[in-house]
Write a protein that holds these residues in place. Structure first.
Motif, PDB file in Angstrom:
ATOM      1  N   GLY A   2       0.811  -1.180   0.170  1.00 18.71           N
ATOM      2  CA  GLY A   2       0.091  -0.069   0.162  1.00 18.71           C
ATOM      3  C   GLY A   2       0.872   1.322  -0.210  1.00 18.71           C
TER       4      GLY A   2
ATOM      5  N   ASN B 294      -4.011   0.215  -2.391  1.00 16.17           N
ATOM      6  CA  ASN B 294      -4.446  -0.280  -1.212  1.00 16.17           C
ATOM      7  C   ASN B 294      -5.781  -0.830  -1.305  1.00 16.17           C
ATOM      8  OD1 ASN B 294      -2.654   1.470   0.851  1.00 16.17           O
ATOM      9  ND2 ASN B 294      -3.203   2.932  -0.795  1.00 16.17           N
ATOM     10  N   VAL B 295      -6.628  -0.494  -2.122  1.00 15.28           N
ATOM     11  CA  VAL B 295      -7.928  -1.125  -2.095  1.00 15.28           C
ATOM     12  C   VAL B 295      -8.032  -2.275  -3.125  1.00 15.28           C
ATOM     13  CG1 VAL B 295     -10.533  -0.740  -2.219  1.00 15.28           C
ATOM     14  CG2 VAL B 295      -8.958   1.197  -1.275  1.00 15.28           C
TER      15      VAL B 295
ATOM     16  N   THR C  35      -5.385  -5.188  -2.502  1.00 17.76           N
ATOM     17  CA  THR C  35      -6.076  -5.891  -1.414  1.00 17.76           C
ATOM     18  C   THR C  35      -7.120  -6.977  -1.862  1.00 17.76           C
ATOM     19  OG1 THR C  35      -5.189  -4.464   0.338  1.00 17.76           O
ATOM     20  CG2 THR C  35      -6.693  -5.862   1.014  1.00 17.76           C
TER      21      THR C  35
ATOM     22  N   ASN D 197      -5.048  -7.618   7.084  1.00 19.69           N
ATOM     23  CA  ASN D 197      -4.845  -6.341   6.498  1.00 19.69           C
ATOM     24  C   ASN D 197      -4.412  -5.158   7.045  1.00 19.69           C
ATOM     25  OD1 ASN D 197      -6.059  -7.698   4.152  1.00 19.69           O
ATOM     26  ND2 ASN D 197      -8.128  -6.956   4.351  1.00 19.69           N
TER      27      ASN D 197
ATOM     28  N   THR E 116      -4.101  -1.654   7.513  1.00 20.56           N
ATOM     29  CA  THR E 116      -4.623  -0.333   7.183  1.00 20.56           C
ATOM     30  C   THR E 116      -3.883   0.826   7.745  1.00 20.56           C
ATOM     31  OG1 THR E 116      -6.426  -0.334   8.710  1.00 20.56           O
ATOM     32  CG2 THR E 116      -6.880  -1.514   6.750  1.00 20.56           C
TER      33      THR E 116
ATOM     34  N   LYS F  64      -7.539   4.204   2.513  1.00 24.35           N
ATOM     35  CA  LYS F  64      -7.390   3.301   3.806  1.00 24.35           C
ATOM     36  C   LYS F  64      -8.868   3.171   4.328  1.00 24.35           C
ATOM     37  CE  LYS F  64      -3.276   2.024   3.911  1.00 24.35           C
ATOM     38  NZ  LYS F  64      -2.969   0.663   3.671  1.00 24.35           N
TER      39      LYS F  64
ATOM     40  N   GLN G 240     -10.395   0.449   2.370  1.00 21.74           N
ATOM     41  CA  GLN G 240      -9.659  -0.832   2.553  1.00 21.74           C
ATOM     42  C   GLN G 240     -10.248  -1.233   3.968  1.00 21.74           C
ATOM     43  OE1 GLN G 240      -5.583  -0.702   3.391  1.00 21.74           O
ATOM     44  NE2 GLN G 240      -5.148  -2.719   2.790  1.00 21.74           N
TER      45      GLN G 240
END
Length: 251
Positions: free
Chosen positions: A86, A109-110, A113, A134, A136, A154, A157
């Motif tokens: 990330g 990040n999203v 993942t 995860n 974050t 974030k 996520q």
């Protein structure tokens, strides 16, 4: 004597910072680890140091992710997925937001993942006692000027992580979220701000900010406790950072 089962994990973001420290910590504890990142040369060095299996991969690339799952399955599979890859880019206010920076943060990040998790879920379900962790950030909890793009990524996520926990509980899948505050690492602020000078100012005067090794210790503990124990959300900050808006700086 009962043979001890070797734990196995995929760790993303493994070429630097928290991801690298996590690979080192798990390997030290006897885990079989696939170390995933884009920079293959760094992974090769890490593999030489730890015995981890290097996988040079852009986690947003669907084809590459599918090939990695096949590779991992052929080698016996995993019981744990640790999504650490990330990052942040820029500190622009919304009025001056750079679309490229926002898209990069959301993709890594999203979507990154999501793609790793989606790809490994069948394997983790089949295992029967799978874990997804995860990484974050406290940026998912509190927004701040110049942080909107990272805050949004974030927070998304985090929302995905919380939904995943609800969706997969029937499959006995453990879902953990670690939310670090101020962590001093080699590249995070440098990549975000673009210069060593600007990056150093982030930590100026802060006594003992967290280190990558601190977070790796927490990650390793969270995924190593008995499977019925789920540390749903772990917020961790240095003592000097009492809150997002309250940081003690000396000197």
């Amino acid at each position: 004597m009962v043979e001890r089962q070797v734990r196995s994990a995929v760790v993303t973001g493994a070429s630097t910072g928290i991801g690298e420290a996590t690979v080192r910590r798990l390997a030290q504890e006897g885990w079989k680890v696939w170390a995933v990142a884009r920079r293959g040369e760094r992974l090769e060095q890490l593999a030489g140091d730890t015995g981890a299996i290097p996988v040079a991969l852009d986690i947003t690339d669907d084809g590459g992710v599918a090939r990695m799952v096949e590779q991992v399955a052929a080698a016996g599979g995993i019981d744990t997925l640790i999504n650490i890859a990330g990052g942040a880019r820029g500190t622009d206010w919304v009025a001056d937001a750079r679309t490229d920076d926002w898209e990069w943060m959301y993709n890594v990040n999203v979507l990154g993942t999501m793609k790793l998790t989606r790809a490994f879920l069948p394997m983790l379900r089949e295992h029967g006692e799978g874990t997804v962790l995860n990484l974050t950030s406290t940026a998912a909890l509190v927004s701040y000027e110049g942080g909107a793009g990272y805050n949004a990524a974030k927070a998304a996520q985090r929302a995905m992580t919380r939904a995943l926990r609800l969706e997969e509980v029937e499959n006995n899948l453990r879902v953990i979220e670690v939310l670090p505050g101020m962590v001093y690492t080699e590249e995070f602020s440098l990549n975000r701000l673009g210069s060593e000078e600007a990056a150093e100012k982030v930590y100026a005067g802060v006594e003992k900010p967290l280190t990558a090794e601190d977070i790796a210790d927490i990650v390793a503990y969270a995924v190593s406790v008995p499977h019925h124990v789920n540390l749903d959300e772990i917020v961790v900050r240095p003592v000097a950072q009492a809150a997002a808006h309250k940081v003690v700086r000396k000197g």
